[in-house]
Design an enzyme around this catalytic site. Structure first.
Site, PDB file in Angstrom:
ATOM      1  N   GLU A  59      45.419  13.605  66.193  1.00 56.54           N
ATOM      2  CA  GLU A  59      45.044  14.811  66.955  1.00 56.54           C
ATOM      3  C   GLU A  59      45.024  14.530  68.456  1.00 56.54           C
ATOM      4  OE1 GLU A  59      45.031  17.768  66.073  1.00 56.54           O
ATOM      5  OE2 GLU A  59      44.980  17.629  63.901  1.00 56.54           O
ATOM      6  N   LEU A 102      52.993   8.020  76.554  1.00 57.93           N
ATOM      7  CA  LEU A 102      52.316   9.240  76.093  1.00 57.93           C
ATOM      8  C   LEU A 102      51.615   9.972  77.238  1.00 57.93           C
ATOM      9  CD1 LEU A 102      50.630   8.259  72.689  1.00 57.93           C
ATOM     10  CD2 LEU A 102      52.258  10.098  73.053  1.00 57.93           C
ATOM     11  N   TYR A 104      48.416  10.668  80.109  1.00 56.80           N
ATOM     12  CA  TYR A 104      46.971  10.922  79.959  1.00 56.80           C
ATOM     13  C   TYR A 104      46.251   9.681  79.402  1.00 56.80           C
ATOM     14  CZ  TYR A 104      48.150  15.808  80.711  1.00 56.80           C
ATOM     15  OH  TYR A 104      48.604  16.979  81.234  1.00 56.80           O
ATOM     16  N   TYR A 142      38.062  21.415  69.943  1.00 58.44           N
ATOM     17  CA  TYR A 142      39.238  21.454  69.073  1.00 58.44           C
ATOM     18  C   TYR A 142      39.301  20.210  68.181  1.00 58.44           C
ATOM     19  CZ  TYR A 142      43.792  20.703  67.217  1.00 58.44           C
ATOM     20  OH  TYR A 142      44.789  20.415  66.329  1.00 58.44           O
ATOM     21  N   ASP A 160      43.302  25.352  69.365  1.00 58.00           N
ATOM     22  CA  ASP A 160      43.954  24.808  70.564  1.00 58.00           C
ATOM     23  C   ASP A 160      44.861  25.897  71.155  1.00 58.00           C
ATOM     24  OD1 ASP A 160      46.132  24.925  68.885  1.00 58.00           O
ATOM     25  OD2 ASP A 160      46.681  22.811  69.070  1.00 58.00           O
ATOM     26  N   CYS A 214      55.266  31.156  64.857  1.00 56.85           N
ATOM     27  CA  CYS A 214      54.891  31.889  66.079  1.00 56.85           C
ATOM     28  C   CYS A 214      55.052  30.907  67.247  1.00 56.85           C
ATOM     29  CB  CYS A 214      53.427  32.346  65.927  1.00 56.85           C
ATOM     30  SG  CYS A 214      52.984  33.710  66.983  1.00 56.85           S
ATOM     31  N   CYS A 231      49.705  41.800  61.805  1.00 61.34           N
ATOM     32  CA  CYS A 231      49.813  41.328  63.194  1.00 61.34           C
ATOM     33  C   CYS A 231      49.938  42.512  64.169  1.00 61.34           C
ATOM     34  CB  CYS A 231      51.014  40.397  63.341  1.00 61.34           C
ATOM     35  SG  CYS A 231      51.227  39.790  65.024  1.00 61.34           S
ATOM     36  N   SER A 317      49.408  16.847  85.741  1.00 62.33           N
ATOM     37  CA  SER A 317      48.848  18.205  85.664  1.00 62.33           C
ATOM     38  C   SER A 317      48.570  18.797  87.049  1.00 62.33           C
ATOM     39  CB  SER A 317      47.615  18.237  84.769  1.00 62.33           C
ATOM     40  OG  SER A 317      46.777  17.180  85.082  1.00 62.33           O
TER      41      SER A 317
HETATM   42  N1  ADE Z   1      49.283  19.791  66.386  1.00 57.57           N
HETATM   43  C1  ADE Z   1      47.978  19.568  66.557  1.00 57.57           C
HETATM   44  N2  ADE Z   1      47.410  19.126  65.433  1.00 57.57           N
HETATM   45  C2  ADE Z   1      48.386  19.035  64.517  1.00 57.57           C
HETATM   46  C3  ADE Z   1      48.444  18.626  63.166  1.00 57.57           C
HETATM   47  N3  ADE Z   1      47.364  18.191  62.535  1.00 57.57           N
HETATM   48  N4  ADE Z   1      49.618  18.680  62.543  1.00 57.57           N
HETATM   49  C4  ADE Z   1      50.713  19.109  63.186  1.00 57.57           C
HETATM   50  N5  ADE Z   1      50.732  19.501  64.447  1.00 57.57           N
HETATM   51  C5  ADE Z   1      49.577  19.459  65.123  1.00 57.57           C
END
Ligand code: ADE
Length: 376
Positions: A59, A102, A104, A142, A160, A214, A231, A317
Protein backbone atom coordinates in the site's frame (compact mmCIF):
# COMPACT_ATOMS: atom_id res chain seq x y z
CA UNK A 1 -20.88 -6.39 -21.68
CA UNK A 2 -21.45 -6.55 -17.93
CA UNK A 3 -24.89 -5.54 -16.69
CA UNK A 4 -25.73 -6.17 -13.06
CA UNK A 5 -29.04 -7.91 -12.53
CA UNK A 6 -31.80 -5.55 -11.41
CA UNK A 7 -31.09 -4.56 -7.85
CA UNK A 8 -33.64 -5.37 -5.24
CA UNK A 9 -35.97 -2.44 -4.76
CA UNK A 10 -34.16 -0.21 -7.20
CA UNK A 11 -36.71 -0.47 -9.98
CA UNK A 12 -39.48 0.48 -7.59
CA UNK A 13 -37.57 3.60 -6.61
CA UNK A 14 -36.81 4.44 -10.25
CA UNK A 15 -40.44 3.82 -11.21
CA UNK A 16 -41.54 6.23 -8.52
CA UNK A 17 -39.13 8.80 -9.97
CA UNK A 18 -37.22 9.04 -6.69
CA UNK A 19 -33.70 10.36 -6.67
CA UNK A 20 -31.36 7.96 -4.91
CA UNK A 21 -29.34 9.07 -1.90
CA UNK A 22 -25.58 8.49 -1.94
CA UNK A 23 -25.97 5.67 0.54
CA UNK A 24 -28.69 4.01 -1.56
CA UNK A 25 -26.47 4.15 -4.63
CA UNK A 26 -23.68 2.32 -2.78
CA UNK A 27 -25.99 -0.06 -0.96
CA UNK A 28 -27.78 -1.11 -4.16
CA UNK A 29 -24.51 -1.78 -5.97
CA UNK A 30 -22.91 -3.57 -3.00
CA UNK A 31 -23.62 -7.16 -4.06
CA UNK A 32 -22.88 -6.69 -7.78
CA UNK A 33 -19.66 -4.84 -6.88
CA UNK A 34 -18.41 -7.75 -4.74
CA UNK A 35 -19.35 -10.32 -7.42
CA UNK A 36 -17.64 -8.22 -10.07
CA UNK A 37 -14.48 -7.96 -7.94
CA UNK A 38 -14.32 -11.68 -7.21
CA UNK A 39 -14.57 -12.43 -10.90
CA UNK A 40 -12.34 -9.71 -12.31
CA UNK A 41 -9.70 -8.89 -9.70
CA UNK A 42 -6.14 -8.82 -10.90
CA UNK A 43 -3.75 -11.48 -9.69
CA UNK A 44 -1.30 -9.32 -7.72
CA UNK A 45 1.60 -10.46 -5.53
CA UNK A 46 0.26 -8.73 -2.39
CA UNK A 47 -3.08 -10.47 -2.85
CA UNK A 48 -1.55 -13.96 -2.52
CA UNK A 49 -2.34 -14.00 1.18
CA UNK A 50 -3.62 -11.67 3.92
CA UNK A 51 -0.29 -11.02 5.55
CA UNK A 52 -0.55 -7.55 7.07
CA UNK A 53 3.15 -6.80 6.59
CA UNK A 54 3.00 -7.49 2.84
CA UNK A 55 -0.21 -5.49 2.51
CA UNK A 56 1.31 -2.56 4.37
CA UNK A 57 4.45 -2.45 2.21
CA UNK A 58 2.43 -2.76 -1.01
CA UNK A 59 0.00 0.00 0.00
CA UNK A 60 2.84 2.42 0.76
CA UNK A 61 4.52 1.65 -2.57
CA UNK A 62 1.22 1.95 -4.46
CA UNK A 63 0.67 5.46 -3.13
CA UNK A 64 3.19 6.81 -5.55
CA UNK A 65 3.57 4.35 -8.40
CA UNK A 66 1.53 2.25 -10.81
CA UNK A 67 0.88 -1.41 -10.06
CA UNK A 68 3.14 -2.73 -12.84
CA UNK A 69 6.02 -0.53 -11.72
CA UNK A 70 5.56 -1.52 -8.06
CA UNK A 71 5.79 -5.29 -8.64
CA UNK A 72 9.60 -5.57 -9.04
CA UNK A 73 10.14 -3.20 -6.10
CA UNK A 74 7.77 -5.25 -3.97
CA UNK A 75 9.57 -8.54 -4.71
CA UNK A 76 12.98 -7.01 -4.08
CA UNK A 77 11.85 -5.38 -0.84
CA UNK A 78 10.40 -8.65 0.46
CA UNK A 79 13.63 -10.44 -0.38
CA UNK A 80 15.74 -7.89 1.50
CA UNK A 81 13.34 -7.37 4.39
CA UNK A 82 11.07 -10.42 4.68
CA UNK A 83 9.81 -9.57 8.18
CA UNK A 84 8.95 -6.55 10.31
CA UNK A 85 12.05 -7.34 12.40
CA UNK A 86 14.30 -7.29 9.33
CA UNK A 87 12.86 -3.92 8.32
CA UNK A 88 13.24 -2.48 11.82
CA UNK A 89 16.96 -3.24 11.76
CA UNK A 90 17.54 -2.37 8.08
CA UNK A 91 20.78 -0.48 7.36
CA UNK A 92 19.68 2.93 6.04
CA UNK A 93 21.68 2.78 2.81
CA UNK A 94 20.34 -0.71 2.00
CA UNK A 95 16.79 0.45 2.66
CA UNK A 96 17.22 3.52 0.46
CA UNK A 97 18.89 1.45 -2.27
CA UNK A 98 15.82 -0.83 -2.26
CA UNK A 99 13.58 2.24 -2.54
CA UNK A 100 15.74 3.95 -5.18
CA UNK A 101 13.53 5.03 -8.06
CA UNK A 102 10.25 4.99 -6.12
CA UNK A 103 10.71 8.55 -4.84
CA UNK A 104 9.22 10.01 -1.65
CA UNK A 105 12.04 8.55 0.42
CA UNK A 106 10.46 9.76 3.67
CA UNK A 107 7.96 6.95 3.15
CA UNK A 108 10.75 4.37 3.37
CA UNK A 109 12.12 6.08 6.49
CA UNK A 110 8.69 6.01 8.09
CA UNK A 111 8.36 2.31 7.24
CA UNK A 112 11.51 1.61 9.22
CA UNK A 113 10.37 3.82 12.11
CA UNK A 114 6.96 2.15 12.23
CA UNK A 115 8.59 -1.30 12.03
CA UNK A 116 10.59 -0.37 15.16
CA UNK A 117 7.38 0.54 16.99
CA UNK A 118 5.66 -2.66 15.81
CA UNK A 119 8.56 -4.79 17.12
CA UNK A 120 8.74 -2.94 20.43
CA UNK A 121 5.07 -2.48 21.21
CA UNK A 122 3.28 -5.25 19.30
CA UNK A 123 5.76 -8.15 19.28
CA UNK A 124 6.42 -7.80 15.55
CA UNK A 125 2.80 -8.09 14.28
CA UNK A 126 0.91 -5.14 12.88
CA UNK A 127 -1.86 -4.27 15.34
CA UNK A 128 -5.35 -5.39 14.33
CA UNK A 129 -6.90 -2.10 15.30
CA UNK A 130 -7.65 0.81 12.98
CA UNK A 131 -6.74 3.38 15.67
CA UNK A 132 -3.45 1.71 16.56
CA UNK A 133 -2.49 1.45 12.88
CA UNK A 134 -3.27 5.16 12.45
CA UNK A 135 -0.84 5.97 15.27
CA UNK A 136 2.12 4.44 13.43
CA UNK A 137 4.53 6.74 11.56
CA UNK A 138 3.62 7.18 7.89
CA UNK A 139 0.20 5.53 8.18
CA UNK A 140 -2.73 7.82 7.36
CA UNK A 141 -6.42 7.09 7.16
CA UNK A 142 -6.25 5.42 3.73
CA UNK A 143 -3.40 3.05 4.62
CA UNK A 144 -4.81 2.24 8.06
CA UNK A 145 -8.17 1.42 6.45
CA UNK A 146 -6.57 -0.69 3.73
CA UNK A 147 -4.48 -2.76 6.18
CA UNK A 148 -7.31 -3.08 8.72
CA UNK A 149 -9.84 -4.20 6.13
CA UNK A 150 -7.69 -6.34 3.82
CA UNK A 151 -5.60 -8.10 6.50
CA UNK A 152 -8.06 -8.17 9.40
CA UNK A 153 -11.53 -7.66 7.85
CA UNK A 154 -12.15 -4.63 10.07
CA UNK A 155 -14.95 -2.60 8.39
CA UNK A 156 -12.95 0.62 7.95
CA UNK A 157 -12.97 2.79 4.81
CA UNK A 158 -9.88 2.99 2.55
CA UNK A 159 -10.47 6.06 0.40
CA UNK A 160 -7.60 7.30 -1.77
CA UNK A 161 -7.66 9.58 -4.82
CA UNK A 162 -8.79 6.80 -7.15
CA UNK A 163 -11.60 5.69 -4.88
CA UNK A 164 -12.62 9.35 -4.53
CA UNK A 165 -12.97 9.57 -8.30
CA UNK A 166 -15.23 6.50 -8.35
CA UNK A 167 -17.38 7.60 -5.43
CA UNK A 168 -17.80 11.18 -6.58
CA UNK A 169 -18.92 9.94 -9.99
CA UNK A 170 -21.32 7.40 -8.54
CA UNK A 171 -22.80 10.06 -6.26
CA UNK A 172 -22.61 12.87 -8.84
CA UNK A 173 -20.67 14.92 -6.28
CA UNK A 174 -19.01 18.15 -7.40
CA UNK A 175 -17.06 18.52 -4.16
CA UNK A 176 -13.35 19.13 -4.72
CA UNK A 177 -11.68 15.74 -4.20
CA UNK A 178 -8.44 17.41 -3.12
CA UNK A 179 -10.20 18.79 -0.04
CA UNK A 180 -9.87 16.93 3.23
CA UNK A 181 -13.57 17.56 3.93
CA UNK A 182 -14.57 15.67 0.75
CA UNK A 183 -12.42 12.72 1.74
CA UNK A 184 -13.95 12.71 5.23
CA UNK A 185 -17.44 12.78 3.74
CA UNK A 186 -16.74 9.84 1.43
CA UNK A 187 -15.09 7.91 4.26
CA UNK A 188 -18.29 8.45 6.26
CA UNK A 189 -20.34 7.16 3.34
CA UNK A 190 -18.25 4.00 2.95
CA UNK A 191 -18.40 3.41 6.73
CA UNK A 192 -22.20 3.38 6.49
CA UNK A 193 -22.31 0.53 3.97
CA UNK A 194 -19.17 -1.58 4.49
CA UNK A 195 -19.92 -4.93 6.11
CA UNK A 196 -17.97 -7.00 8.59
CA UNK A 197 -16.48 -10.08 6.92
CA UNK A 198 -16.28 -8.56 3.41
CA UNK A 199 -14.53 -5.32 4.22
CA UNK A 200 -11.28 -6.23 2.47
CA UNK A 201 -13.01 -7.26 -0.74
CA UNK A 202 -15.31 -4.23 -0.67
CA UNK A 203 -12.44 -1.73 -0.36
CA UNK A 204 -10.36 -3.57 -2.94
CA UNK A 205 -13.34 -3.68 -5.27
CA UNK A 206 -13.53 0.13 -5.14
CA UNK A 207 -9.77 0.34 -5.72
CA UNK A 208 -10.06 -2.10 -8.62
CA UNK A 209 -12.93 -0.19 -10.24
CA UNK A 210 -10.77 2.96 -10.01
CA UNK A 211 -7.83 1.17 -11.61
CA UNK A 212 -9.43 -0.74 -14.47
CA UNK A 213 -12.95 0.60 -15.11
CA UNK A 214 -13.40 4.17 -13.88
CA UNK A 215 -9.87 4.95 -15.04
CA UNK A 216 -7.96 8.14 -14.19
CA UNK A 217 -7.03 9.10 -17.74
CA UNK A 218 -9.39 8.60 -20.61
CA UNK A 219 -12.96 7.44 -20.86
CA UNK A 220 -14.30 5.11 -18.18
CA UNK A 221 -15.60 1.71 -19.28
CA UNK A 222 -19.13 2.30 -17.99
CA UNK A 223 -20.57 -0.65 -19.91
CA UNK A 224 -18.44 -2.99 -17.79
CA UNK A 225 -19.12 -1.29 -14.48
CA UNK A 226 -21.19 -2.78 -11.66
CA UNK A 227 -22.20 0.79 -10.72
CA UNK A 228 -23.70 1.30 -14.18
CA UNK A 229 -27.32 1.41 -13.05
CA UNK A 230 -26.79 3.66 -10.04
CA UNK A 231 -24.03 5.99 -11.26
CA UNK A 232 -25.21 9.61 -11.22
CA UNK A 233 -22.37 10.91 -13.39
CA UNK A 234 -23.12 8.36 -16.11
CA UNK A 235 -26.83 8.98 -15.91
CA UNK A 236 -26.49 12.76 -16.06
CA UNK A 237 -23.60 12.77 -18.53
CA UNK A 238 -21.18 14.35 -16.06
CA UNK A 239 -18.22 12.01 -16.50
CA UNK A 240 -16.15 14.80 -18.07
CA UNK A 241 -16.86 17.18 -15.19
CA UNK A 242 -16.46 14.86 -12.22
CA UNK A 243 -14.21 14.52 -10.27
CA UNK A 244 -13.67 18.19 -9.53
CA UNK A 245 -10.08 19.08 -8.63
CA UNK A 246 -8.96 22.65 -8.02
CA UNK A 247 -5.68 23.35 -9.79
CA UNK A 248 -2.66 23.14 -7.50
CA UNK A 249 -0.27 26.02 -6.91
CA UNK A 250 2.50 26.37 -9.47
CA UNK A 251 5.71 24.57 -8.59
CA UNK A 252 8.89 26.53 -7.94
CA UNK A 253 11.54 26.06 -10.64
CA UNK A 254 15.15 25.50 -9.61
CA UNK A 255 17.88 25.44 -12.22
CA UNK A 256 21.07 23.51 -11.61
CA UNK A 257 24.14 22.22 -13.35
CA UNK A 258 25.00 18.58 -12.69
CA UNK A 259 28.68 17.73 -12.86
CA UNK A 260 29.77 14.19 -13.54
CA UNK A 261 33.28 14.58 -12.18
CA UNK A 262 35.38 11.68 -13.38
CA UNK A 263 38.55 10.91 -11.46
CA UNK A 264 40.18 8.03 -13.36
CA UNK A 265 37.60 5.25 -13.24
CA UNK A 266 35.73 6.82 -10.35
CA UNK A 267 32.88 9.29 -10.20
CA UNK A 268 32.45 11.96 -7.54
CA UNK A 269 29.26 11.84 -5.52
CA UNK A 270 28.23 13.29 -2.22
CA UNK A 271 25.82 12.48 0.55
CA UNK A 272 23.00 15.00 0.94
CA UNK A 273 22.25 16.56 4.31
CA UNK A 274 20.03 14.89 6.85
CA UNK A 275 17.10 17.26 6.44
CA UNK A 276 14.84 18.28 3.59
CA UNK A 277 14.38 17.06 0.04
CA UNK A 278 16.09 13.71 -0.69
CA UNK A 279 17.69 13.76 2.76
CA UNK A 280 20.70 11.44 3.31
CA UNK A 281 20.66 10.13 -0.26
CA UNK A 282 23.62 10.39 -2.63
CA UNK A 283 23.93 12.72 -5.59
CA UNK A 284 26.26 13.83 -8.29
CA UNK A 285 27.98 17.12 -7.60
CA UNK A 286 25.88 20.05 -8.73
CA UNK A 287 25.84 23.82 -8.58
CA UNK A 288 22.87 26.20 -8.69
CA UNK A 289 21.97 27.79 -12.05
CA UNK A 290 22.57 26.59 -15.56
CA UNK A 291 26.23 27.31 -16.12
CA UNK A 292 28.09 27.55 -19.42
CA UNK A 293 31.55 26.02 -19.80
CA UNK A 294 33.27 29.42 -19.24
CA UNK A 295 31.65 29.86 -15.84
CA UNK A 296 32.40 26.23 -15.02
CA UNK A 297 36.13 26.55 -15.45
CA UNK A 298 36.23 29.06 -12.57
CA UNK A 299 35.16 26.31 -10.19
CA UNK A 300 38.18 24.12 -10.84
CA UNK A 301 41.82 24.18 -9.76
CA UNK A 302 43.03 22.84 -13.12
CA UNK A 303 42.18 23.33 -16.82
CA UNK A 304 39.09 21.32 -17.76
CA UNK A 305 37.54 19.92 -20.94
CA UNK A 306 33.83 19.60 -20.18
CA UNK A 307 31.67 17.28 -22.26
CA UNK A 308 28.15 18.64 -22.55
CA UNK A 309 25.40 16.20 -21.50
CA UNK A 310 21.69 16.38 -22.30
CA UNK A 311 19.39 18.66 -20.34
CA UNK A 312 17.00 16.95 -17.91
CA UNK A 313 14.01 17.81 -15.81
CA UNK A 314 12.67 16.26 -12.62
CA UNK A 315 9.32 17.11 -11.11
CA UNK A 316 8.82 16.82 -7.34
CA UNK A 317 5.51 17.69 -5.71
CA UNK A 318 6.48 21.32 -4.97
CA UNK A 319 9.62 21.97 -7.00
CA UNK A 320 10.91 21.27 -10.48
CA UNK A 321 14.58 20.82 -11.16
CA UNK A 322 15.66 21.97 -14.60
CA UNK A 323 19.17 20.68 -15.17
CA UNK A 324 21.99 20.82 -17.60
CA UNK A 325 25.03 18.63 -17.17
CA UNK A 326 28.68 18.08 -18.03
CA UNK A 327 31.09 15.21 -17.72
CA UNK A 328 34.42 16.60 -16.59
CA UNK A 329 37.58 14.52 -16.19
CA UNK A 330 39.60 15.74 -13.16
CA UNK A 331 42.94 14.91 -11.58
CA UNK A 332 42.46 17.05 -8.46
CA UNK A 333 39.53 17.25 -6.07
CA UNK A 334 38.11 20.73 -6.78
CA UNK A 335 38.20 22.47 -3.39
CA UNK A 336 35.40 24.87 -4.34
CA UNK A 337 33.10 21.93 -5.02
CA UNK A 338 34.06 19.59 -2.19
CA UNK A 339 33.03 22.60 -0.12
CA UNK A 340 32.13 22.70 3.51
CA UNK A 341 31.61 18.94 3.95
CA UNK A 342 34.65 17.37 2.26
CA UNK A 343 34.10 14.18 4.30
CA UNK A 344 30.86 13.62 2.37
CA UNK A 345 32.61 13.88 -1.01
CA UNK A 346 33.02 10.30 -2.25
CA UNK A 347 34.87 8.92 -5.25
CA UNK A 348 32.71 5.95 -6.11
CA UNK A 349 33.46 3.12 -8.49
CA UNK A 350 31.00 2.67 -11.31
CA UNK A 351 29.71 -0.62 -9.83
CA UNK A 352 29.11 1.12 -6.50
CA UNK A 353 26.92 3.71 -8.21
CA UNK A 354 24.78 0.84 -9.41
CA UNK A 355 24.76 -1.42 -6.37
CA UNK A 356 25.72 0.48 -3.26
CA UNK A 357 24.79 4.14 -3.16
CA UNK A 358 21.12 5.15 -3.41
CA UNK A 359 20.94 7.89 -6.02
CA UNK A 360 17.46 9.34 -6.48
CA UNK A 361 15.59 9.28 -9.78
CA UNK A 362 16.01 13.03 -10.11
CA UNK A 363 19.48 12.18 -11.48
CA UNK A 364 18.31 9.26 -13.62
CA UNK A 365 19.25 10.93 -16.91
CA UNK A 366 22.86 11.35 -15.77
CA UNK A 367 23.09 7.93 -14.17
CA UNK A 368 21.80 6.36 -17.39
CA UNK A 369 24.42 8.28 -19.33
CA UNK A 370 27.11 6.70 -17.11
CA UNK A 371 25.65 3.24 -17.47
CA UNK A 372 25.60 3.55 -21.26
CA UNK A 373 29.11 4.92 -21.32
CA UNK A 374 30.79 2.60 -18.81
CA UNK A 375 28.89 -0.65 -18.67
CA UNK A 376 31.04 -3.38 -20.15
N1 ADE B 1 -3.74 0.71 -5.34
C1 ADE B 1 -3.75 0.99 -4.04
N2 ADE B 1 -3.95 -0.11 -3.31
C2 ADE B 1 -4.04 -1.14 -4.17
C3 ADE B 1 -4.22 -2.53 -4.03
N3 ADE B 1 -4.32 -3.10 -2.84
N4 ADE B 1 -4.27 -3.27 -5.14
C4 ADE B 1 -4.15 -2.70 -6.35
N5 ADE B 1 -3.98 -1.40 -6.55
C5 ADE B 1 -3.91 -0.62 -5.46
Amino acid sequence: MYRPSPYEGLQTLFAEGKKLSDKERLAFAYGPLLSWYREHKRDLPWRKNKDAYRIWISEIMLQQTRVEAVKPYFFRFMEHFPTVEALASAPDDELMKCWEGLGYYSRARNLKKAAGVIVEQYGGSLPNSHEKLLDLPGIGSYTAGAIASIAYEIPAPAVDGNVLRVLSRVCGSRDDILKQSTKKKMEGLVSEVIQEGEAGDFNQALIEIGAIVCVPNGAPLCDSCPFYTVCAAREEDLIGEIPVKTPKKKRKIEEKTVLILQYGERIAIRKRGEEGLLASLYEFISVPGKLGSEELSELFDEPITPEKLPEAKHIFSHVEWHMNGYRIPITKIPSRLSGDRPEDFILAEFEELKDRYPIPNAFAAYKEFLIKRFEK
